[in-house]
Enzyme design. Structure first.
Site, PDB file in Angstrom:
ATOM      1  N   THR A 125       0.432   3.487  -6.841  1.00 41.02           N
ATOM      2  CA  THR A 125      -0.930   3.798  -7.115  1.00 41.02           C
ATOM      3  C   THR A 125      -1.352   3.701  -8.647  1.00 41.02           C
ATOM      4  OG1 THR A 125      -0.617   5.642  -5.381  1.00 41.02           O
ATOM      5  CG2 THR A 125      -2.375   5.890  -6.829  1.00 41.02           C
ATOM      6  N   GLU A 369       0.448   9.451   1.088  1.00 38.55           N
ATOM      7  CA  GLU A 369       1.119   8.354   2.168  1.00 38.55           C
ATOM      8  C   GLU A 369      -0.167   7.925   3.033  1.00 38.55           C
ATOM      9  OE1 GLU A 369       4.236   7.376   3.034  1.00 38.55           O
ATOM     10  OE2 GLU A 369       5.492   8.435   1.838  1.00 38.55           O
ATOM     11  N   SER A 372      -6.250  10.729   5.488  1.00 37.93           N
ATOM     12  CA  SER A 372      -6.764  11.066   6.640  1.00 37.93           C
ATOM     13  C   SER A 372      -7.807   9.810   7.428  1.00 37.93           C
ATOM     14  CB  SER A 372      -7.476  12.308   7.166  1.00 37.93           C
ATOM     15  OG  SER A 372      -6.448  13.315   6.977  1.00 37.93           O
TER      16      SER A 372
END
Length: 391
Positions: A125, A369, A372
């Protein structure tokens, strides 16, 4: 089919006992101090938890991914930070090296990682690159027989502990021009030992939750590592990263299910013992129904990750099941944390309460991870539907 083998039942019971007897009594202490208790991590290593899904020949326990998920779920009941240290340590730290590493790379790093004597991170990231890994700006260029890496990473778990030995860094190693004239970045993964000059873990984040979990931004300035530190094939970093995330989401979903179960257990304990107007509050239908719904959520979350893990172990496609499990589990954990706090009332708002810790911790489960929204994107693509952006 969700039955566990006798060995898996024993594993779950052992880790549950460890969580209740060793982790839970100290959770408030190290949460308040915002530190990772390395002695507990060492005990987890001695139990073989970091080596669960790896072959005995490589120093692992010769179990499978279901076993890892059972351990993560049992730990997450009492402390999500400790659970994610295991989940990320295996799924993001060890697994890429095991899957894509050369024999010398495995021989160098795996023994300590599988034994829990060391931790590894996965540096993906960035400020503008997370879900959109193609936006990666960190670069790696060859200078003779060395990679020279420059860039920054954000939100990297297990990246700055005293026992962190290596971080897998994704970096742009070249560019290719497509037929339409557009440029495609070549993304590769490179192993960077944490004692390499120019590698720096910046001060840890001041997070809402997961206070015990180690999370840092990273700065890489003229970091030089041997060309042989390339992990997997050059240009396969993005594909390998996707495989890493798919597998990691299954264990992350187990963490979510454990958090949902922990909230259920705390609410049930309190509802049975707290008396108001001469009777336990659990005898009131409103409270009883709220807890019953918590049970449904925890059960669904458990079944969802079990289904995904079984398919992973069997070598069947599991991408959609992993995303569904992560989505179901994270929502179950967040909803159960809110309802458990309501059941406990003022006690649920005290930081020393496990419920309060779950309330603070669970929001990240809908983000980490893959958010949604990312899970919904994955599922729409698996269904053959176009998302709003047409992809």
């Amino acid at each position: 089919m969700t039955e566990l083998t006798p060995e898996q039942e024993r594993l779950r019971a052992d880790v549950r006992a460890f969580a209740d007897e060793v982790v839970a009594p100290r959770a408030y202490e190290y949460d308040t101090e915002r530190r990772l208790p390395l002695d507990i991590i060492g005990q987890m290593g001695d139990m073989g938890l970091f080596g669960l899904p790896f072959p005995v020949a490589d120093g692992g326990q010769g179990r499978d991914y279901v076993d890892l998920c059972l351990a993560v779920e049992a730990l997450a009941r009492v402390d999500q930070s400790i659970a994610v240290t295991l989940e990320a340590g295996v799924g993001l730290g060890i697994m890429p090296i095991f899957r894509h590493g050369t024999d010398p790379q495995k021989q160098r790093f795996l023994p300590d990682l599988l034994a829990g004597r060391a931790l590894a991170g996965f540096g993906l990231t960035e400020a503008e690159a997370g879900s959109d890994a193609g936006a990666t700006k960190t670069t790696a260029r060859l200078d003779g027989a060395e990679w020279v890496i420059d860039g920054t990473k954000q939100f990297i778990t297990n990246s700055g502990t005293p026992i962190t030995s290596v971080v897998t860094v994704t970096a742009v190693t070249g560019e290719h021009r497509r037929g339409d004239g557009s440029v495609k970045k070549e993304l590769s993964s490179i192993l960077v030992p944490t004692d390499t000059p120019g590698f720096r873990a910046e001060p840890a984040y001041d997070k809402v939750g997961w206070h015990t979990s180690d999370t840092h931004p990273l700065t890489l300035t003229d970091v030089r590592v041997p060309e042989s530190n390339l992990l997997g094939e050059r240009g396969r970093g993005f594909a390998n990263f996707l495989q890493t995330l798919d597998e990691g989401r299954v264990a992350f979903a187990a963490l979510c299910a454990g958090a949902a179960l922990g909230c259920l257990e705390e609410a049930l304990r309190y509802a049975r013992s707290r008396n108001v107007f001469g009777r336990p509050i659990g005898s009131n239908q409103y409270v009883a129904f709220k807890i019953a719904r918590m049970q449904v959520r925890a059960h669904q979350a458990h079944l969802a990750w079990m289904d995904a893990a079984r398919k992973l172990v069997a070598g069947e496609p599991f991408k959609a099941e992993a995303s569904m499990a992560k989505l179901i589990g994270s929502e179950a954990a967040m909803d159960n944390a809110r309802d458990a706090t309501q059941v406990l009332g003022g006690y649920g708002f005290l930081n020393e309460s496990p419920v309060a810790r779950h309330y603070r911790d669970s929001k990240i489960l809908e983000i980490g991870e893959g958010t949604s929204e990312v899970q919904l994107m994955v599922l729409t693509r698996e269904l053959g539907l176009a998302t709003a952006d047409g992809r």
